[in-house]
Design a protein around this motif. Sequence first.
Motif, PDB file in Angstrom:
ATOM      1  N   TYR A 479       1.275  -1.036   0.174  1.00 55.15           N
ATOM      2  CA  TYR A 479      -0.037   0.189   0.446  1.00 55.15           C
ATOM      3  C   TYR A 479       1.214   1.113  -0.525  1.00 55.15           C
ATOM      4  O   TYR A 479       1.374   1.508   0.673  1.00 55.15           O
ATOM      5  CB  TYR A 479      -0.923  -0.457   1.308  1.00 55.15           C
ATOM      6  N   ALA A 480       0.988   2.063  -0.749  1.00 54.99           N
ATOM      7  CA  ALA A 480       1.339   3.357  -1.080  1.00 54.99           C
ATOM      8  C   ALA A 480       2.822   2.899  -1.029  1.00 54.99           C
ATOM      9  O   ALA A 480       3.703   4.346  -0.511  1.00 54.99           O
ATOM     10  CB  ALA A 480       1.283   4.325  -0.002  1.00 54.99           C
ATOM     11  N   GLY A 481       3.700   1.762  -1.648  1.00 54.92           N
ATOM     12  CA  GLY A 481       5.015   1.585  -1.760  1.00 54.92           C
ATOM     13  C   GLY A 481       5.476   1.021  -0.994  1.00 54.92           C
ATOM     14  O   GLY A 481       6.872   0.942  -0.638  1.00 54.92           O
ATOM     15  N   GLN A 483       4.494  -1.548   2.719  1.00 56.79           N
ATOM     16  CA  GLN A 483       4.589  -3.106   2.864  1.00 56.79           C
ATOM     17  C   GLN A 483       3.683  -2.897   4.072  1.00 56.79           C
ATOM     18  O   GLN A 483       4.258  -2.833   4.925  1.00 56.79           O
ATOM     19  CB  GLN A 483       5.008  -4.357   2.963  1.00 56.79           C
ATOM     20  N   ASP A 509      -8.385   2.900   0.693  1.00 60.08           N
ATOM     21  CA  ASP A 509      -7.693   2.223  -0.240  1.00 60.08           C
ATOM     22  C   ASP A 509      -7.517   1.019  -0.152  1.00 60.08           C
ATOM     23  O   ASP A 509      -7.400  -0.255  -0.806  1.00 60.08           O
ATOM     24  CB  ASP A 509      -6.515   3.011  -0.627  1.00 60.08           C
ATOM     25  N   ALA A 510      -7.351   0.541   1.484  1.00 60.68           N
ATOM     26  CA  ALA A 510      -6.834  -0.627   1.144  1.00 60.68           C
ATOM     27  C   ALA A 510      -7.428  -2.009   1.261  1.00 60.68           C
ATOM     28  O   ALA A 510      -7.525  -2.898   1.300  1.00 60.68           O
ATOM     29  CB  ALA A 510      -7.029  -1.359   2.922  1.00 60.68           C
ATOM     30  N   ALA A 513      -6.163  -2.457  -2.379  1.00 58.45           N
ATOM     31  CA  ALA A 513      -4.892  -3.248  -2.658  1.00 58.45           C
ATOM     32  C   ALA A 513      -5.528  -4.575  -2.007  1.00 58.45           C
ATOM     33  O   ALA A 513      -4.473  -5.145  -2.722  1.00 58.45           O
ATOM     34  CB  ALA A 513      -4.355  -2.706  -1.662  1.00 58.45           C
TER      35      ALA A 513
END
Length: 608
Positions: A479-481, A483, A509-510, A513
């Motif tokens: 998530y967003a680059g 882990q 957004d989780a 993802a």
Amino acid sequence: MVTRKRNPRALWFPRRVFSATAVLIALLAGTSAFGAMLYKDYVVRYDRGWDILCDPYEVRQGDWVLKIFRQKGEIAHEDFRDFLGIFQRLNPHVKDIDRLRPGQVVDIPLKKLVQGHLPGQSSGVVTIPFVMITNPREMIKKQSRAYTVQRGDTVSRLIASQFGGRFGNRTYNEGLKLFKAVNPKIKDVNKIFVGQKIYMPDPSVREQSWYESLFDKAGNLVEKVAQTAATETMQEGRPSALPSSAPAPMPPSTPVAPPKTTGPAAEAASIIGGRLMAKGTYYLPMKQGNPFELDLSRFPVIELQNRKKVILTTQDRVMNVDLPLIQSYWTDVKIVKIGEEASAQAIVEAVLSAFAGEKITDRLAFDDGGVSVIVTAKWIHSAPSADGQVTRHTCITPITSANQQTHAAIRRYLDQNDIVIKDLLTGTPVPAPAPMATETDGAAGTGRIDGSDQKTLIEAFARRMGFYYSPNTSISFPYAGIQVQALSNLLSFGNGREILVDLGDLYGDAITAIRDIGLDILQIQADTPPITVIAQLLDAAGMSYTREPVFYGADRPAEFNTALTVQGILVPTGRGENLLFTEAGIPELIGNFIRNQEIRIIEITTHP
């Protein structure tokens, strides 16, 4: 012979003639002195200025007139010629008194009466007590069965399942009083224990002739009744002949219940919920002059529960009077013309057609707990009950096979709700219904799962279904680059499919993802009802199920049937089980019916 039950009223002692004062004392003292009494009805006929007390009697093998007179009325020898003449006039269908045939029904004259001599005499029937119940509690005990208390049992639930589905109604209260009578050691009915042996009154006790005599006017169970002079004056309930008295004018008579008969008319009367009068004379009052005398052997009468009468005839005239003229005389009497060889179904159709303008419907509906009940029938006739307190509905449907009969548990349940099911088997009599199956007979039983919160519900549901459930399972996703580590609930259905069940722990957004790495997520809102949670889990598993399943009370087309719609979910499992999950309560008798179809009921309890 006609017998009936009732609470004590006026008492008559047949071997003595009492004064008006004595009769008044008997009336005043009847309830307290004679608590549990059985009664018999005798017919009052009219002959040449006299009221004649008669006993309807079916001739047996070896009977002859003098023998019957002596057995029934103990008529003195010097009175025989007089009573023989009365017998011949009251029984014109007996052509030769020396050749009585077994099975013939005759009215046996017992005595001549002065007008008003006996209570109810002017009505055409008098009631005489003939059996005293000396110990009502012992009678109830004989109609009870031993039962071992199971987990979840309560007295109120057991009583409601046997005597009525509504707490506090009349049948429930009577059942509770019977329960207390056969379980005197239980001081508090709210405290029974698992494994405790108790006695449960069988609901068939209500069909006993002495049942209503067990209760006084206040509805309380009567206590032990001692034998009194009243019973000492009785000899098998037979009154003796009395001395002749002054002639009495003809009384205005009403119909009298005759002995039971067989045949299509009797079957039709039973189906409709009425009674057939097919022997003797029926007196219809006229505005002027003597009553109209109807020969019931030629023109039988069916009396309905609402007291209306139906005269059956195969002719265009009744006692040489045209049908329209008869109908204009008595508004509460219907004339129904039937064929010479009319079947029970044809008679039922004709009778109900005669009341087509009255309250007849073909559909009844009501809700009870978690079940919606719809009863449809070819004919539904509604009428006040005998006591006038409720409306009873008789539902009549022709069937072509005994296998199409409504299940015993459903019939009993509907009867507790004032709906009487009459399945009319065309062509042949309906055999006795098979006994209702119970859990011990191999039915699937009932279980419970905890639904007090969603996580507990899902875990219990998964365990019941044989799924693998792992709450608070650690998952890792980019998530967003970076882990990210998180906790969720893993549910595996055993068919190679598994999902994460999110109860509001993941957001934003989780969710996207996690799905991007190939994991499915089922999001369940906090206010989702338990049944809907289960439906969502089954959808995620790709399993078939039925929401709000409908069960039919009989194995026949739905057009004329009893439909039971359960608020729940019916699930066929891979292990060959059928599970019915429900949150709302299911009435016990309906539950028995469902369990008998190899369906296990799973109740979702929502309170810790």
